[in-house]
Design a protein around this motif. Structure first.
Motif, PDB file in Angstrom:
ATOM      1  N   GLN A  13       0.844  -1.199   0.000  1.00 48.59           N
ATOM      2  CA  GLN A  13       0.000   0.000   0.000  1.00 48.59           C
ATOM      3  C   GLN A  13       0.880   1.250   0.000  1.00 48.59           C
ATOM      4  O   GLN A  13       2.028   1.215   0.460  1.00 48.59           O
ATOM      5  CB  GLN A  13      -0.860   0.021   1.268  1.00 48.59           C
ATOM      6  N   ALA A  14       0.334   2.335  -0.481  1.00 51.23           N
ATOM      7  CA  ALA A  14       1.037   3.616  -0.420  1.00 51.23           C
ATOM      8  C   ALA A  14       1.390   3.929   1.034  1.00 51.23           C
ATOM      9  O   ALA A  14       0.584   3.728   1.938  1.00 51.23           O
ATOM     10  CB  ALA A  14       0.172   4.721  -1.007  1.00 51.23           C
ATOM     11  N   LYS A  87       5.074   5.210  -3.027  1.00 55.64           N
ATOM     12  CA  LYS A  87       3.998   5.896  -3.716  1.00 55.64           C
ATOM     13  C   LYS A  87       3.577   5.076  -4.935  1.00 55.64           C
ATOM     14  O   LYS A  87       4.381   4.293  -5.465  1.00 55.64           O
ATOM     15  CB  LYS A  87       4.472   7.278  -4.168  1.00 55.64           C
ATOM     16  N   PRO A  88       2.357   5.262  -5.417  1.00 56.04           N
ATOM     17  CA  PRO A  88       1.927   4.521  -6.613  1.00 56.04           C
ATOM     18  C   PRO A  88       2.870   4.726  -7.801  1.00 56.04           C
ATOM     19  O   PRO A  88       3.072   3.794  -8.598  1.00 56.04           O
ATOM     20  CB  PRO A  88       0.536   5.103  -6.893  1.00 56.04           C
ATOM     21  N   GLU A  89       3.480   5.896  -7.897  1.00 52.92           N
ATOM     22  CA  GLU A  89       4.403   6.142  -9.012  1.00 52.92           C
ATOM     23  C   GLU A  89       5.720   5.374  -8.889  1.00 52.92           C
ATOM     24  O   GLU A  89       6.543   5.376  -9.810  1.00 52.92           O
ATOM     25  CB  GLU A  89       4.683   7.642  -9.173  1.00 52.92           C
ATOM     26  N   THR A  91       5.648   2.197  -8.642  1.00 52.01           N
ATOM     27  CA  THR A  91       5.332   0.912  -9.259  1.00 52.01           C
ATOM     28  C   THR A  91       6.188   0.697 -10.496  1.00 52.01           C
ATOM     29  O   THR A  91       6.229   1.545 -11.390  1.00 52.01           O
ATOM     30  CB  THR A  91       3.844   0.853  -9.626  1.00 52.01           C
ATOM     31  N   SER A 123      -0.186   0.223  -4.374  1.00 54.46           N
ATOM     32  CA  SER A 123      -1.585   0.602  -4.573  1.00 54.46           C
ATOM     33  C   SER A 123      -1.918   1.813  -3.710  1.00 54.46           C
ATOM     34  O   SER A 123      -1.368   1.991  -2.620  1.00 54.46           O
ATOM     35  CB  SER A 123      -2.506  -0.565  -4.231  1.00 54.46           C
ATOM     36  N   SER A 124      -2.829   2.625  -4.221  1.00 60.97           N
ATOM     37  CA  SER A 124      -3.191   3.864  -3.500  1.00 60.97           C
ATOM     38  C   SER A 124      -4.314   3.617  -2.503  1.00 60.97           C
ATOM     39  O   SER A 124      -4.920   2.565  -2.479  1.00 60.97           O
ATOM     40  CB  SER A 124      -3.608   4.930  -4.499  1.00 60.97           C
TER      41      SER A 124
END
Length: 124
Positions: A13-14, A87-89, A91, A123-124
């Motif tokens: 998770q974020a 963070k999702p970015e 990934t 994931s956010s």
């Protein structure tokens, strides 16, 4: 030359933390400058960070320098990437890479040996 195998990827998770490992075969790991790169689908492979042969100096990309650290254990032939506040970015597939010759730190073309990659999904 060494062969590299990454591990430690996964789905988080974020805000979570994760540690990637890269184990090198062979006795000459200590002679290699090591680096981490990452690549998300459809994007260029991006420099994440690097560490000198003796582990005394590290270099981190601007997008991660406040959250990631790199370390190595030359006795265990292992490179690490410690990732905090993901963070999702972030990934991407994360690759470790090795270089034993004088070359600039950042370009991917400076590294001649690569692992197969480890997937990190945030994931956010």
């Amino acid at each position: 030359q060494v062969q590299l195998v990454e591990s430690g990827g996964g789905v988080v998770q974020a805000g979570d933390s994760l540690r990637l490992s890269c184990v090198a075969s062979g006795r000459t790991f200590k002679n290699y400058r090591m680096a981490w790169f990452r690549q998300d689908s459809g994007k260029e492979r991006e420099f994440v960070g690097a560490i000198t042969q003796d582990g005394q100096a590290t270099y981190l990309g601007d997008s991660v320098k406040a959250r990631f650290t790199i370390s190595r254990n030359n006795v265990k032939n292992t490179l690490y990437l410690h990732m905090n506040n993901l963070k999702p970015e972030d990934t991407a597939t994360y690759f470790c890479a090795a270089n034993d010759r004088p070359a600039p730190v950042v370009p991917r073309t400076s590294y001649s040996i690569w692992g197969q990659g480890a997937q990190v999904t945030v994931s956010s």
